[in-house]
Scaffold this motif. Structure first.
Motif, short mmCIF file in Angstrom:
data_model
loop_
_atom_site.label_atom_id
_atom_site.label_comp_id
_atom_site.label_asym_id
_atom_site.label_seq_id
_atom_site.Cartn_x
_atom_site.Cartn_y
_atom_site.Cartn_z
N ALA A 58 -3.12 10.79 -12.36
CA ALA A 58 -2.29 9.95 -11.50
C ALA A 58 -1.66 10.81 -10.43
N PHE A 59 -1.77 10.36 -9.16
CA PHE A 59 -1.22 11.16 -8.08
C PHE A 59 0.28 10.92 -7.92
N VAL A 60 0.81 9.85 -8.53
CA VAL A 60 2.24 9.55 -8.40
C VAL A 60 3.06 10.46 -9.31
N ALA A 61 2.54 10.78 -10.51
CA ALA A 61 3.30 11.52 -11.51
C ALA A 61 3.83 12.86 -11.02
N PRO A 62 3.04 13.72 -10.37
CA PRO A 62 3.59 15.01 -9.93
C PRO A 62 4.77 14.87 -8.98
N VAL A 63 4.74 13.87 -8.11
CA VAL A 63 5.86 13.68 -7.18
C VAL A 63 7.12 13.29 -7.94
N ILE A 64 6.99 12.35 -8.89
CA ILE A 64 8.14 11.91 -9.69
C ILE A 64 8.68 13.07 -10.51
N LEU A 65 7.79 13.81 -11.17
CA LEU A 65 8.23 14.91 -12.02
C LEU A 65 8.92 16.00 -11.22
N PHE A 67 17.63 6.04 -3.08
CA PHE A 67 16.78 5.93 -1.90
C PHE A 67 15.46 6.68 -2.03
N PHE A 68 15.41 7.69 -2.87
CA PHE A 68 14.13 8.38 -3.04
C PHE A 68 13.05 7.45 -3.58
N PRO A 69 13.31 6.73 -4.70
CA PRO A 69 12.26 5.79 -5.14
C PRO A 69 11.99 4.69 -4.14
N LEU A 70 13.04 4.26 -3.37
CA LEU A 70 12.80 3.24 -2.35
C LEU A 70 11.91 3.77 -1.24
N LEU A 71 12.21 4.98 -0.79
CA LEU A 71 11.36 5.58 0.24
C LEU A 71 9.94 5.82 -0.29
N PHE A 72 9.86 6.20 -1.54
CA PHE A 72 8.54 6.39 -2.14
C PHE A 72 7.79 5.06 -2.21
N ALA A 73 8.51 3.99 -2.57
CA ALA A 73 7.88 2.67 -2.61
C ALA A 73 7.45 2.22 -1.21
N ILE A 74 8.31 2.49 -0.20
CA ILE A 74 7.93 2.13 1.17
C ILE A 74 6.70 2.91 1.61
N ALA A 75 6.65 4.20 1.21
CA ALA A 75 5.48 5.01 1.56
C ALA A 75 4.21 4.43 0.92
N LEU A 76 4.33 3.93 -0.31
CA LEU A 76 3.18 3.31 -0.96
C LEU A 76 2.75 2.05 -0.20
N VAL A 77 3.73 1.26 0.25
CA VAL A 77 3.41 0.04 1.00
C VAL A 77 2.71 0.40 2.31
#
Length: 716
Positions: free
Chosen positions: A292-299, A103-113
């Motif tokens: 990339a602003f996504v990388a720090p969150v993923i890491l 759910f974390f990547p899903l929530l992250f994807a929803i946040a991007l949308v």
């Protein structure tokens, strides 16, 4: 010379360290103690190539933060015990962690949308206000809108990639020789029958590879809606060695991973897929880390999530392997599966150490197809005392938390195959499986075996042989070196050891034994000669080899690992497990001692105990003169770190304080230059001096160094 760079932390790749030991397997070749931030490694360097020999501990394949409460192994043991005592509780924990990771990547994807929608609405509103207020700007509308629209499209594409990677990952098909139904109709007929009987997902392709391998590989087609398909990977050497019943056991074990009705299979497969999803995500994030602003969150999430999830998922995978063994034993027979497990390890070791070595050393691949003669070569060597010793080594292997497969001993015990000792005075010797009268290749492939062998040889020459060019060059250089050593009349101890090693590899067994005996007659205390002769005689004349190997460890402690391996394997192969266990414990104790020495010499901290360096005044003057010429250095100190292991191999710390408190790339380059050109003489050497800068966490070390007698080289 090791430089502790406080600007850029040491890389995650293996760093060669400063100790030189004598490795038994390479006969007095230098062994290097290495460390790579997650595991201790023993390496040997030959002809400029560093080869990993063994690891003390292995962690995740990529970066992982240390856990505060438990180590990785303790986490694994905890979940393993919980799964055994309370399986329902364990599965609940696994599902909860899987839900979090999903759910974390899903929530992250929803946040991007949501962000993309807000940006699009905001851009539309701003553009409308601009064009209403300034109608003349309508001619520049396409230029004003193109950049924000590009940002929105990039966010939507990133969302699509995350969702697709999680639920429809792109999996490439396996490499090898593709086998069609026309090539092996009997094999595909058996596969169809077993899939139907076991309620498993169908096998659509069979891929033949040149290794001892058997696996089920999922892959997806290059379509919008990626349907997962499954290929069965089989090694041609495996088909040439196993019987038809043993190959059925192999296939049944692999199909058990694809059973639809297995809840354990579904749970462990989902856990494995989620783990590999996060590994892929971290690789993408590290590639895009800059800008990339996504990388720090993923890491950040990864560094917290995976260290806890990986041992939990590893237990599920191991349970599934045990479940697959039970299914395979029920479909076939426990004896066939047990014999298959034994032959898998023996054949893999034989291919690596005997078959391919001979093919490469004599360059036989230039005149023959190695796969045509594989069965004949196997039957020439198997069974023998060497395989009995290898079987003993396999039975001595303990459970490895990093391997999803249980140890051979536990798998054979679960199948009821291990011999039972009825007489306390007579050890229960494990038996080697007999050679089959008909191989699986003859039964399943029939006349197509010859054409498959030719296609596999072409695949091997194109895909595998190019990776061995460096090894082939090293073989040529080693042969030339042996000729040079044989032409010399007077050899040093190191040259004698080197000639012993090369003679054992590139000359006949009789020549190697004769040379080792001649060395022992001239040099009775030569450890390398004792080991070489003991290793050559351990299978045929163990009563002579055992005292030689024992004497080897007395003469040189660094031969402990491989001498104990030979002795433990021999006694375990004879059923003397108590004696074998004694040698295994002796090797473990030496291994632990070496590991502690590695840690002491790779980890430098401000709290390490230090003492005055045992150097002469002349050496101190030489160091002072060399460092004084660098105007950037304000002060220099030299001390000796107090170590507990191998105190006769000292470690010195050369600490430098620069005029500027900031440590930039300029100071880092200067530190490297100083380390490379430092004037040293015994007991100092470029292998036992660590150069560091007194900045950041090492700044507090200055007062301690000033209080140590004769540690201050100069201060200005």
């Amino acid at each position: 010379m090791k430089v502790l760079n406080t600007l850029n932390p040491p890389p995650r790749t293996v760093r060669l360290l400063m100790l030189n030991y004598t490795l038994a397997s390479t006969l007095c070749q230098p062994i290097y103690l290495c460390y790579d931030n997650s595991s201790f490694v023993l390496c040997v360097k030959q002809a400029g190539k560093v080869t990993c020999l063994a690891k003390v501990a292995t962690k995740l394949p990529v970066r992982r933060k240390a856990m505060s409460r438990y180590s990785w192994k303790e986490q694994y043991l905890y979940w393993e015990q919980l799964a055994a005592r309370r399986p329902a509780t364990y599965r609940l924990h696994l599902r909860m962690w899987m839900a979090l990771g999903t759910f974390f990547p899903l929530l992250f994807a929803i946040a991007l949308v949501v962000l993309a929608v807000l940006l699009s609405v905001g851009i539309s509103y701003i553009a409308w206000r601009i064009f209403v207020t300034y109608p003349l700007l309508m001619r520049f509308a396409e230029y004003i809108v193109v950049v924000p629209v590009s940002i929105v499209m990039a966010l939507l594409y990133g969302t699509k990639q995350i969702v697709q990677s999680l639920f429809a990952p792109q999996l490439p098909p396996p490499n090898g020789v593709l086998l069609t139904r026309a090539d092996a109709p009997r094999l595909f007929r058996i596969l169809d029958q077993m899939c139907q009987r076991m309620d498993a997902y169908p096998i659509e392709e069979v891929v033949i590879v040149p290794d001892i391998d058997a696996a089920v590989a999922p892959w997806t087609a290059q379509t919008t809606f990626r349907r997962v398909r499954y290929s069965l990977i089989l090694g041609l050497p495996l088909l040439d060695i196993l019987s038809p019943d043993q190959m059925r056991a192999v296939i049944a074990h692999e199909l058990a991973h694809l059973m639809r009705s297995s809840d354990e299979r579904g749970l462990s497969a989902k856990a494995r897929r989620l783990y590999h999803f996060w590994v892929r995500m971290i690789e993408i994030a590290e590639e895009q880390e800059e800008g990339a602003f996504v990388a720090p969150v993923i890491l950040r999430f990864y560094n917290w999530f995976l260290p806890h999830f990986h041992p939990l998922a590893q237990v599920a995978e191991r349970q599934h392997e045990q479940h697959a063994d039970r299914i395979a034993a029920a479909v076939g027979t426990p004896k066939a599966l047990a014999e298959t497990l034994i032959l898998l390890g023996l054949a893999g070791r034989w291919l690596d150490q005997v078959f391919w070595n001979r093919i490469l050393e004599e360059e036989l691949y230039r005149v023959i197809n190695p796969f045509d003669n594989l069965r004949q070569s196997w039957e020439q060597h198997y069974p023998s005392a060497r395989f009995q010793r290898w079987l003993g080594l396999q039975l001595l292997e303990t459970e490895d938390p990093d391997d999803v497969h249980p140890s051979l001993r536990s798998r054979l015990r679960a199948l009821g195959y291990l011999p039972v000792q009825t007489d306390p005075l007579t050890p229960a010797k494990p038996e080697l499986p007999p050679r089959p009268s008909e191989t699986a290749a003859e039964f399943l492939l029939g006349d197509s075996r010859a054409s498959i062998s030719q296609a596999l040889f072409a695949f091997w020459r194109e895909n595998v042989l190019p990776r061995w060019h460096e090894s082939l060059q090293q073989i040529k250089e080693a042969r030339g070196r042996l000729v040079v050593l044989e032409g010399k009349t007077h050899l040093t101890d190191e040259e004698i050891a080197e000639r012993l090693m090369l003679t054992t590899i590139y000359r006949s067994r009789e020549q190697a034994i004769a040379y080792a005996q001649s060395v022992l007659q001239s040099y009775p205390q030569h450890a390398a000669a004792h080991y070489a002769l003991g290793g050559l005689l351990i299978d045929d004349q163990p009563e002579q080899a055992i005292p030689l190997l024992e004497r080897t460890m007395q003469l040189d402690e660094s031969y402990t690992l491989l001498a104990c391996e030979l002795l433990a394997g021999y006694w375990a192969g004879q059923g003397e497990m108590d004696r074998a266990e004694r040698y295994r414990r002796q090797a473990q104790q030496y291994y632990q001692k070496v590991s502690e020495a590695i840690y002491e010499r790779t980890e430098i901290s401000p709290d390490d105990p230090l003492e005055p360096a045992d150097i002469t005044p002349a050496q101190a003057v030489a160091l002072r003169r060399y460092l004084w010429q660098y105007a950037q250095i304000r002060a220099a100190y030299l001390a000796r770190k107090v170590v507990k292991q191998y105190t006769d191999k000292p470690l010195y710390v050369l600490a430098l304080r620069f005029r500027r408190n900031a440590f930039t790339q300029q100071e880092a380059n200067l530190l490297e230059q100083i380390a490379q050109n430092l004037p040293v003489s015994p007991p100092l050497s470029k292998d036992n001096v660590v150069v560091l800068a007194l900045v950041h966490r090492f700044a507090s070390l200055t007062k301690r160094l000033q209080s140590i007698s004769r540690a201050t080289l100069f201060e200005r």
